[in-house]
Scaffold this active site. Structure first.
Site, mmCIF file in Angstrom:
data_model
loop_
_atom_site.group_PDB
_atom_site.id
_atom_site.type_symbol
_atom_site.label_atom_id
_atom_site.label_comp_id
_atom_site.label_asym_id
_atom_site.label_seq_id
_atom_site.Cartn_x
_atom_site.Cartn_y
_atom_site.Cartn_z
ATOM 1 N N PHE A 132 52.734 64.347 7.854
ATOM 2 C CA PHE A 132 52.471 63.133 7.083
ATOM 3 C C PHE A 132 51.178 62.526 7.608
ATOM 4 O O PHE A 132 51.046 62.243 8.799
ATOM 5 C CB PHE A 132 53.606 62.117 7.227
ATOM 6 C CG PHE A 132 53.359 60.856 6.435
ATOM 7 C CD1 PHE A 132 53.711 60.787 5.094
ATOM 8 C CD2 PHE A 132 52.757 59.753 7.020
ATOM 9 C CE1 PHE A 132 53.471 59.638 4.352
ATOM 10 C CE2 PHE A 132 52.517 58.600 6.296
ATOM 11 C CZ PHE A 132 52.871 58.548 4.956
ATOM 12 N N ASP A 220 45.991 63.914 14.648
ATOM 13 C CA ASP A 220 46.414 62.645 14.060
ATOM 14 C C ASP A 220 47.407 61.997 15.016
ATOM 15 O O ASP A 220 48.583 62.346 15.047
ATOM 16 C CB ASP A 220 47.051 62.918 12.691
ATOM 17 C CG ASP A 220 47.569 61.661 12.019
ATOM 18 O OD1 ASP A 220 47.697 60.631 12.689
ATOM 19 O OD2 ASP A 220 47.877 61.735 10.796
ATOM 20 N N LYS A 249 47.613 51.980 13.743
ATOM 21 C CA LYS A 249 48.876 51.296 14.039
ATOM 22 C C LYS A 249 48.744 50.339 15.225
ATOM 23 O O LYS A 249 48.317 49.205 15.071
ATOM 24 C CB LYS A 249 49.998 52.312 14.254
ATOM 25 C CG LYS A 249 50.413 53.054 12.973
ATOM 26 C CD LYS A 249 51.704 53.818 13.159
ATOM 27 C CE LYS A 249 52.089 54.602 11.900
ATOM 28 N NZ LYS A 249 52.410 53.783 10.758
#
Length: 829
Positions: A132, A220, A249
């Site tokens: 994802f 990532d 984040k």
């Protein structure tokens, strides 16, 4: 409820009881409007590494505001952006000396795609199955979970997948086409798939392969970076340095959207540098917060996260071992853990099965944890039901122990009785049901749920059948554990369900004909009681039935059966024709089987048709009309057609004229008192309640109840001087076939409603025609359906199973063989 801010999403959150409004947050705690305190153990998908309103970050922002420092200075030099870039470069391994800032993780992914393609001149980005990377189109194209991209295509080209954790597969791919591959884009741990760790040594092997073939390794770490796994960056666990590192984040401290794309000088490209920009990047205020985040992380917090993770991991593992009915697996590292829930099946109830198929089961469990334990967790975004346990890194040992205790208490409840636990948390809360406005065609669009997580059937003999609860007690029949709810709680739960659109609740068991063909099917629920259908009206309910038929078509159904009141509210099928699948009301087989059941019982009791008076209660309805014509064809001594007093006798007189075979052979009435002289009563009303309780039924009367819910109450069925049977039931070819918990309406295994059985029959036959539509169904169609039943091995149920009191039907219970029998006629009296 908000009606402007993504109202579709807001209604879905309200359905899952996740629509609380938070008014205060401090560290790992948040407070709702009522003052109730909750322990946050998902940290806003990992964005709150330092918790809510972290003091160091708040102080840095306040200082910037007090100094009136400009936040946005594009395209000039932003000193705090430069300082944050320098700090990140010094902390990341591998000489990542170039940096661009973004406002989200997805934007960082997009920047990396542009960078590596510009640098290498190669088009292909390899990412992993199950990955994802975000929800912008480029990030979606790289994401290895196809359900996230449904309806958003076409996606950009140049993205291909490799198996996660399989270095040999990557090597084969690079050998075959390495000169066209710009980068391998990986998560060190696949977070949104469900926190999947690769085999030990995998990242080192990938690093070596990328160097050998001149391909960029892009890691990532948007979710795994900045201390989450017990190292500042997850790739440090294997000593791997990427060519490009993506962060977001936690970098903004929970106060600012902030991401970063760091690159080595070898993979930096001047064309990218001059042509890529972002208006809100290099924000001085956001980057000042980012520097404060790094200060906190590098002051021992990362090591603390590792220690707490070592405390947590074995306890979660033991939790899975103790409660295997609730937990399928646990995985994780540091303070990023997954609790994979055991998938639920039809035997655990239609409600849980519905949540499973809609991908909402994990959300329901998360809502239960919030309600029952004041603990906040949220699911990951993969295909399986997985809860993410990822508290802020600042959680104390005492708070972590408190969170684990709350988790364990709810898991124990789920292991013992999942249906009851979730229903009590979500659906049996009168204050919430009362505060939810009733839906209408005017003030609110239909609720939309995620598409069912089921592959479209390619079987040409695929069907769908529409079901709905006929009374609150049905929910207890089909959902284990709900028998402990009282009537008020069941009513409340039915009100909660009424907020749902048509939903897929079950994949039916395959039914094999004696001809060798096999039908597969789906049960789709319109979760409205008859009383709720009446309240909402024909227009609303007909629209919902149409949506149910459309859902059936998406599942691959070639024929759709209308069950219960969906027949009446679709104008006996006319309102839903032409939507793809063939439509059947099931009325032909229902009437045929009811007639056959009465005929068999009459023969067993030596009851001569020619001397019997038969009453049809509900003769205006489709099934009642068919039963009247079937009995008229058999020429009993008399036939009584009973209708609803509110509708008068006009249409019944017309029917009587059509059916009459002799003078005064047929009577028409709207009074149940006229049943007093009848030997056989077939009742098929749509009243939704027991209408025969006060009828003057004489001893020995045979009552065949075809209505759902039944026209006969338990009190009437308990009478020792009557024989009450359930009509319209069919024995399937497979005597063990079971449609979930309770077998729909509490019937024995291998037995089903005739309307469902007719749907299965048409699927087995591959018949593409609409059947039983409208007000006038011919007896020729009934006869044809009965022949079709015999051809495929569908039979009348055994006598004992048709008896509503589950007793042998050879004679009325506790009645001698000759008691009450006229010696001259053999008619029960």
């Amino acid at each position: 409820m908000d009606t402007t801010l993504n109202p579709t999403r807001q209604r879905l959150l309200a359905l899952c009881r996740m629509d609380r409004t938070w008014v205060r947050g401090n560290g790992v705690w948040v407070y709702d409007e009522s003052g109730r305190r909750f322990l946050d153990c998902y940290a806003q998908y990992g964005a709150l590494a330092l918790g809510h309103n972290p003091p160091g970050v708040v102080a840095a922002v306040r200082a910037a505001l007090d100094e009136a420092e400009p936040a946005m200075v594009q395209p000039y030099r932003a000193r705090h952006a430069a300082a944050l870039a320098d700090r990140l470069a010094s902390l990341a391994a591998g000489g990542l000396s170039r940096c661009v800032f973004t406002t989200s993780g997805a934007e960082a992914v997009e920047a990396s795609i542009k960078l590596v393609r510009a640098r290498t001149g190669r088009p292909i980005i390899l990412s992993a199955h199950g990955s994802f990377h975000g929800k912008t189109l480029g990030a979606l194209a790289a994401t290895g979970q196809e359900h996230h991209a449904l309806d958003f295509g076409p996606l950009p080209p140049g993205f291909e997948r490799i198996p996660f954790g399989d270095a040999a597969a990557l090597e084969r791919r690079l050998r075959r086409d390495g000169e066209r591959i710009a980068a391998v884009l990986l998560e060190p741990i696949q977070g949104e798939r469900g926190v999947y760790l690769p085999p030990s040594g995998y990242l080192r092997a990938v690093r070596e392969l990328c160097m050998r073939f001149g391909v960029a390794l892009v890691l990532d770490e948007i979710q795994t970076g900045l201390g989450r796994t017990g190292r500042l960056f997850a790739c440090e666990h294997e000593g791997v340095a990427p060519d490009v590192l993506l962060l977001a984040k936690a970098l903004g401290g929970g106060l600012f959207p902030l991401g970063a794309c760091l690159s080595s000088s070898d993979f930096w490209d001047e064309r990218f540098a001059l042509r890529h920009s972002s208006t809100f990047a290099n924000n001085n205020l956001a980057c000042r917060a980012g520097c404060a985040v790094l200060d906190a992380l590098t002051s021992g917090l990362v090591e603390e996260a590792a220690r707490k993770g070592e405390w947590l991991a074995p306890r979660l593992a033991r939790l899975g071992e103790r409660y295997p009915r609730a937990i399928a697996a646990v995985r994780g590292r540091g303070l990023l853990h997954a609790i994979e829930l055991r998938p639920v099946g039809a035997e655990q109830g239609t409600f849980l099965s519905c949540l499973h198929f809609q991908g909402l089961y994990a959300y329901a469990v998360a809502a239960t944890l919030a309600e029952n334990a004041s603990l906040l967790v949220l699911p990951t975004l993969g295909e399986t039901p997985v809860l993410r346990f990822a508290p802020p890194l600042v959680i104390t040992d005492k708070e972590l122990s408190l969170a684990f205790d709350g988790l364990e208490s709810v898991v124990a409840q789920l292991d013992r009785s999942p249906g009851e636990t979730i229903v009590r948390a979500l659906g049996v809360r009168p204050e919430l049901v009362a505060s939810t406005p009733p839906p209408s065609d005017i003030d609110m669009p239909p609720l939309v749920l995620p598409p069912p997580r089921i592959a479209r059937s390619r079987n040409p003999r695929c069907y769908a059948f529409l079901v709905h609860p006929t009374r609150p007690e049905d929910m207890a029949l089909t959902n284990p554990g709900l028998e402990r709810l009282n009537s008020a709680e069941l009513d409340c739960f039915c009100s909660f369900l009424a907020g749902l659109p048509p939903v897929l609740v079950m994949r039916a068991p395959p039914i094999r004909s004696r001809t060798g063909e096999t039908a597969e099917g789906f049960l789709i629920s319109l979760p409205l009681l008859p009383s709720e259908m009446a309240r909402r009206g024909l227009k609303h309910v007909s629209r919902e039935i149409g949506r149910a038929v459309d859902l059936a078509a998406r599942c691959g159904a070639r024929v759709v059966g209308l069950g219960g009141h969906t027949t009446a509210y679709s104008r006996r099928g006319l309102a839903v024709l032409g939507r793809g699948p063939a439509i059947t009301t099931g009325n032909a087989l229902t009437a045929g089987m009811a007639f056959a059941a009465v005929r068999r019982i009459a023969r067993q009791h030596r009851l001569d048709w020619r001397d019997a008076v038969v009453a049809i209660v509900g003769a205006r309805g489709s099934v009642g009309n068919l039963c009247a014509r079937l009995f008229a064809r058999a020429r009993p001594r008399g036939l009584v057609l009973v209708g609803n007093p509110a509708n008068g006798c006009g249409s019944l007189r017309q029917l009587a004229t059509e059916l009459a075979w002799g003078a005064e052979a047929i009577e028409v009435s709207t009074e149940l008192g006229d049943l007093a002289g009848c030997d056989i009563v077939v009742t098929a009303t749509g009243a939704g309640r027991a209408v025969l309780d006060d009828a003057p039924l004489r001893p020995g009367t045979i009552v065949c109840d075809v209505a759902r819910p039944p026209d006969t109450s338990a009190r009437l069925r308990a009478r020792e001087d009557l024989l009450v049977i359930d009509g319209g039931l069919v024995a399937l070819p497979d005597p063990l076939a079971r449609f979930g918990a309770g077998n729909l309406l509490g019937m024995p295994d291998g037995v089903q409603l005739a309307c469902l059985s007719e749907t299965i029959l048409l699927a087995l036959e591959g018949d593409p025609r609409d059947r039983g539509i409208g007000d006038r169904i011919s007896l020729t169609e009934v006869d044809a359906m009965m022949r079709l039943a015999r051809r495929h091995g569908f039979r009348l149920v055994p006598t004992g199973q048709a008896n509503g009191r589950r007793q042998p039907a050879g004679r009325c219970p506790n009645q001698p063989a000759d008691a009450g029998r006229s010696p001259s006629t053999g008619v029960l009296r």
